[in-house]
Motif scaffolding. Structure first.
Motif, PDB file in Angstrom:
ATOM      1  N   GLY A  80      45.174  47.650  37.515  1.00  0.00           N
ATOM      2  CA  GLY A  80      44.072  47.223  36.659  1.00  0.00           C
ATOM      3  C   GLY A  80      42.944  48.237  36.685  1.00  0.00           C
ATOM      4  N   THR A  81      41.974  48.048  35.810  1.00  0.00           N
ATOM      5  CA  THR A  81      40.891  49.031  35.679  1.00  0.00           C
ATOM      6  C   THR A  81      40.163  49.265  36.993  1.00  0.00           C
ATOM      7  OG1 THR A  81      40.580  48.395  33.362  1.00  0.00           O
ATOM      8  CG2 THR A  81      38.780  49.581  34.432  1.00  0.00           C
ATOM      9  N   ALA A  82      39.773  48.182  37.670  1.00  0.00           N
ATOM     10  CA  ALA A  82      39.021  48.322  38.919  1.00  0.00           C
ATOM     11  C   ALA A  82      39.847  49.047  39.977  1.00  0.00           C
ATOM     12  CB  ALA A  82      38.588  46.949  39.424  1.00  0.00           C
ATOM     13  N   CYS A  83      41.116  48.658  40.110  1.00  0.00           N
ATOM     14  CA  CYS A  83      41.978  49.286  41.117  1.00  0.00           C
ATOM     15  C   CYS A  83      42.270  50.740  40.762  1.00  0.00           C
ATOM     16  CB  CYS A  83      43.277  48.501  41.253  1.00  0.00           C
ATOM     17  SG  CYS A  83      43.078  46.872  42.024  1.00  0.00           S
ATOM     18  N   HIS A  84      42.464  50.991  39.473  1.00  0.00           N
ATOM     19  CA  HIS A  84      42.750  52.363  39.043  1.00  0.00           C
ATOM     20  C   HIS A  84      41.582  53.288  39.375  1.00  0.00           C
ATOM     21  CE1 HIS A  84      44.799  55.413  36.611  1.00  0.00           C
ATOM     22  NE2 HIS A  84      43.605  55.739  36.156  1.00  0.00           N
ATOM     23  N   LEU A  85      40.361  52.803  39.136  1.00  0.00           N
ATOM     24  CA  LEU A  85      39.179  53.625  39.403  1.00  0.00           C
ATOM     25  C   LEU A  85      38.934  53.819  40.892  1.00  0.00           C
ATOM     26  CD1 LEU A  85      36.713  52.210  36.704  1.00  0.00           C
ATOM     27  CD2 LEU A  85      37.973  54.377  36.646  1.00  0.00           C
ATOM     28  N   ARG A  86      39.464  52.913  41.704  1.00  0.00           N
ATOM     29  CA  ARG A  86      39.211  52.985  43.147  1.00  0.00           C
ATOM     30  C   ARG A  86      40.402  53.528  43.941  1.00  0.00           C
ATOM     31  NH1 ARG A  86      35.735  47.410  44.343  1.00  0.00           N
ATOM     32  NH2 ARG A  86      34.126  47.790  42.758  1.00  0.00           N
ATOM     33  N   GLY A  87      41.341  54.153  43.253  1.00  0.00           N
ATOM     34  CA  GLY A  87      42.362  54.889  43.993  1.00  0.00           C
ATOM     35  C   GLY A  87      43.748  54.297  44.033  1.00  0.00           C
ATOM     36  N   ALA A  88      44.106  53.434  43.076  1.00  0.00           N
ATOM     37  CA  ALA A  88      45.450  52.856  43.078  1.00  0.00           C
ATOM     38  C   ALA A  88      46.519  53.938  42.942  1.00  0.00           C
ATOM     39  CB  ALA A  88      45.591  51.829  41.952  1.00  0.00           C
ATOM     40  N   VAL A  89      46.209  54.983  42.183  1.00  0.00           N
ATOM     41  CA  VAL A  89      47.174  56.075  42.009  1.00  0.00           C
ATOM     42  C   VAL A  89      47.481  56.726  43.351  1.00  0.00           C
ATOM     43  CG1 VAL A  89      47.573  58.322  40.949  1.00  0.00           C
ATOM     44  CG2 VAL A  89      46.487  56.498  39.625  1.00  0.00           C
ATOM     45  N   GLY A  91      44.757  40.155  39.623  1.00  0.00           N
ATOM     46  CA  GLY A  91      43.723  39.131  39.558  1.00  0.00           C
ATOM     47  C   GLY A  91      42.818  39.079  40.771  1.00  0.00           C
ATOM     48  N   ALA A  92      42.658  40.203  41.456  1.00  0.00           N
ATOM     49  CA  ALA A  92      41.790  40.236  42.639  1.00  0.00           C
ATOM     50  C   ALA A  92      40.921  41.486  42.581  1.00  0.00           C
ATOM     51  CB  ALA A  92      42.623  40.209  43.910  1.00  0.00           C
ATOM     52  N   CYS A  93      40.183  41.628  41.490  1.00  0.00           N
ATOM     53  CA  CYS A  93      39.405  42.847  41.250  1.00  0.00           C
ATOM     54  C   CYS A  93      38.368  43.100  42.337  1.00  0.00           C
ATOM     55  CB  CYS A  93      38.729  42.769  39.885  1.00  0.00           C
ATOM     56  SG  CYS A  93      39.894  42.615  38.505  1.00  0.00           S
ATOM     57  N   ALA A  94      37.845  42.036  42.942  1.00  0.00           N
ATOM     58  CA  ALA A  94      36.832  42.206  43.985  1.00  0.00           C
ATOM     59  C   ALA A  94      37.401  42.887  45.221  1.00  0.00           C
ATOM     60  CB  ALA A  94      36.243  40.853  44.362  1.00  0.00           C
ATOM     61  N   LEU A  95      38.732  42.883  45.357  1.00  0.00           N
ATOM     62  CA  LEU A  95      39.376  43.489  46.521  1.00  0.00           C
ATOM     63  C   LEU A  95      39.932  44.874  46.212  1.00  0.00           C
ATOM     64  CD1 LEU A  95      41.373  40.405  47.873  1.00  0.00           C
ATOM     65  CD2 LEU A  95      39.119  41.214  48.586  1.00  0.00           C
ATOM     66  N   VAL A 102      52.359  42.562  49.323  1.00  0.00           N
ATOM     67  CA  VAL A 102      53.692  42.707  49.900  1.00  0.00           C
ATOM     68  C   VAL A 102      54.243  41.295  49.985  1.00  0.00           C
ATOM     69  CG1 VAL A 102      55.087  43.536  51.815  1.00  0.00           C
ATOM     70  CG2 VAL A 102      52.961  44.722  51.217  1.00  0.00           C
ATOM     71  N   ASP A 103      55.259  41.035  49.180  1.00  0.00           N
ATOM     72  CA  ASP A 103      55.755  39.671  48.994  1.00  0.00           C
ATOM     73  C   ASP A 103      54.599  38.825  48.449  1.00  0.00           C
ATOM     74  OD1 ASP A 103      58.165  40.642  49.978  1.00  0.00           O
ATOM     75  OD2 ASP A 103      57.654  40.127  52.040  1.00  0.00           O
ATOM     76  N   SER A 104      54.167  37.811  49.157  1.00  0.00           N
ATOM     77  CA  SER A 104      53.091  36.957  48.643  1.00  0.00           C
ATOM     78  C   SER A 104      51.750  37.230  49.316  1.00  0.00           C
ATOM     79  CB  SER A 104      53.462  35.480  48.836  1.00  0.00           C
ATOM     80  OG  SER A 104      53.670  35.186  50.209  1.00  0.00           O
ATOM     81  N   GLU A 105      51.694  38.219  50.202  1.00  0.00           N
ATOM     82  CA  GLU A 105      50.469  38.514  50.943  1.00  0.00           C
ATOM     83  C   GLU A 105      49.632  39.571  50.215  1.00  0.00           C
ATOM     84  OE1 GLU A 105      49.317  37.003  53.566  1.00  0.00           O
ATOM     85  OE2 GLU A 105      51.071  35.714  53.856  1.00  0.00           O
ATOM     86  N   TYR A 106      48.333  39.284  50.052  1.00  0.00           N
ATOM     87  CA  TYR A 106      47.417  40.221  49.416  1.00  0.00           C
ATOM     88  C   TYR A 106      46.804  41.137  50.472  1.00  0.00           C
ATOM     89  CZ  TYR A 106      47.377  38.128  44.759  1.00  0.00           C
ATOM     90  OH  TYR A 106      47.725  37.699  43.509  1.00  0.00           O
ATOM     91  N   HIS A 107      46.732  42.417  50.135  1.00  0.00           N
ATOM     92  CA  HIS A 107      46.102  43.404  51.010  1.00  0.00           C
ATOM     93  C   HIS A 107      45.083  44.161  50.165  1.00  0.00           C
ATOM     94  CE1 HIS A 107      49.093  42.749  54.222  1.00  0.00           C
ATOM     95  NE2 HIS A 107      49.942  42.598  53.223  1.00  0.00           N
ATOM     96  N   GLY A 108      43.804  43.861  50.394  1.00  0.00           N
ATOM     97  CA  GLY A 108      42.756  44.416  49.561  1.00  0.00           C
ATOM     98  C   GLY A 108      41.951  45.499  50.240  1.00  0.00           C
ATOM     99  N   GLN A 109      41.136  46.183  49.401  1.00  0.00           N
ATOM    100  CA  GLN A 109      40.292  47.290  49.855  1.00  0.00           C
ATOM    101  C   GLN A 109      41.123  48.278  50.675  1.00  0.00           C
ATOM    102  OE1 GLN A 109      37.145  45.185  51.892  1.00  0.00           O
ATOM    103  NE2 GLN A 109      36.128  44.615  49.970  1.00  0.00           N
ATOM    104  N   MET A 110      42.263  48.612  50.104  1.00  0.00           N
ATOM    105  CA  MET A 110      43.224  49.446  50.823  1.00  0.00           C
ATOM    106  C   MET A 110      42.777  50.901  50.873  1.00  0.00           C
ATOM    107  SD  MET A 110      45.610  47.542  51.984  1.00  0.00           S
ATOM    108  CE  MET A 110      46.910  48.709  52.379  1.00  0.00           C
ATOM    109  N   THR A 111      43.013  51.501  52.017  1.00  0.00           N
ATOM    110  CA  THR A 111      42.851  52.939  52.196  1.00  0.00           C
ATOM    111  C   THR A 111      44.227  53.497  52.545  1.00  0.00           C
ATOM    112  OG1 THR A 111      42.415  52.753  54.570  1.00  0.00           O
ATOM    113  CG2 THR A 111      40.513  52.604  53.067  1.00  0.00           C
ATOM    114  N   LEU A 112      44.346  54.805  52.532  1.00  0.00           N
ATOM    115  CA  LEU A 112      45.634  55.406  52.863  1.00  0.00           C
ATOM    116  C   LEU A 112      46.038  55.076  54.302  1.00  0.00           C
ATOM    117  CD1 LEU A 112      45.399  58.907  51.131  1.00  0.00           C
ATOM    118  CD2 LEU A 112      46.371  56.770  50.268  1.00  0.00           C
ATOM    119  N   GLU A 113      45.070  55.037  55.196  1.00  0.00           N
ATOM    120  CA  GLU A 113      45.376  54.722  56.587  1.00  0.00           C
ATOM    121  C   GLU A 113      45.830  53.269  56.730  1.00  0.00           C
ATOM    122  OE1 GLU A 113      46.182  55.105  60.464  1.00  0.00           O
ATOM    123  OE2 GLU A 113      45.722  56.698  59.028  1.00  0.00           O
ATOM    124  N   LYS A 114      45.133  52.351  56.065  1.00  0.00           N
ATOM    125  CA  LYS A 114      45.537  50.946  56.115  1.00  0.00           C
ATOM    126  C   LYS A 114      46.920  50.768  55.495  1.00  0.00           C
ATOM    127  CE  LYS A 114      42.535  47.815  54.953  1.00  0.00           C
ATOM    128  NZ  LYS A 114      41.449  47.112  54.211  1.00  0.00           N
TER     129      LYS A 114
END
Length: 226
Positions: free
Chosen positions: A145-154, A186-190, A196-208
């Motif tokens: 999504g837009t927010a994730c793309h701008l914050r490093g999803a690529v 649907g979790a733009c704030a994160l 991974v499966d049904s677990e959300y992992h937000g504000q991800m960094t490469l190390e995380k």
């Protein structure tokens, strides 16, 4: 004197349209919809098998056919009382049982519901949540999504490719991970966020990300982050 063409050669030169049963030739084409959801053969699967030519190309995943235990598929179909109006729900439960929609299970659904195999395949390919290829034990979805793309999803996807050697739509050779890209989780704030499966992992960094993949690789399930 030239040798006359064999009967096999003559048959192969016939117009393909003439060799297609009228019920198939005149059937509506396109994706699944409520308007063309009923079988084009009123007598069900038996008539479809009798009148339809074998499916050409690769309508299902390639590979040798093998006998598969379809007990779970039969139980699911029985739960819905072989009611074809529940086709989507049946396919959802079959996928949950097998982790994907194997070709033998799709054939069993078509036979038991007495509908054309092509109709079942149309539904299975219409919804992106259905998978016809065997998936890994863990399904990774990276939000684009837009927010994730701008914050490093690529960067996250590229790191997953480096760590696991797979890109979108692929599964690791050990069948541990499958990677998918989704338009939005649907979790733009994160953001950036992945599941991974049904677990959300937000504000991800490469190390995380590396730590998360390592934990799953060891057979553990880390707590959701964000």
């Amino acid at each position: 004197m030239e040798r006359p063409p064999s009967s096999a050669t003559c048959a192969s030169n016939e117009p393909k349209q003439d060799r297609i049963p009228p019920a198939l030739r005149d059937a509506p084409r396109g994706r699944y919809s409520s308007e063309n959801s009923t079988s084009i053969f009123p007598n069900g699967a038996a008539e479809w098998r009798k009148n339809s030519p074998p499916l050409r190309g690769k309508p299902f995943p390639s590979g040798r056919r093998h006998r598969m235990d379809l007990t779970k598929a039969d139980e699911i179909i029985d739960e819905y009382q072989q009611d074809r109006s529940w086709l989507v729900m049946i396919l959802q439960d079959v996928q949950e049982a097998y982790n994907y929609l194997p070709a033998p299970a799709l054939r069993r659904v078509a036979d038991r519901l007495e509908i054309a195999l092509g109709q079942v395949y149309n539904v299975a390919t219409f919804y992106s949540s259905f998978a016809l290829e065997q998936r890994g034990k863990h399904l990774i979805r990276v939000c684009d999504g837009t927010a994730c793309h701008l914050r490093g999803a690529v960067n996250l996807r590229e790191e997953i490719t480096r760590q696991l050697g797979i890109t979108e739509g692929q599964t690791t050779p050990d069948k541990m991970f499958t990677l998918e890209e989704v338009a939005c989780l649907g979790a733009c704030a994160l953001a950036p966020v992945m599941t991974v499966d049904s677990e959300y992992h937000g504000q991800m960094t490469l190390e995380k990300l590396r730590q998360t993949l390592e934990v799953y690789s060891q057979g553990e399930v880390p707590a959701a982050t964000g």
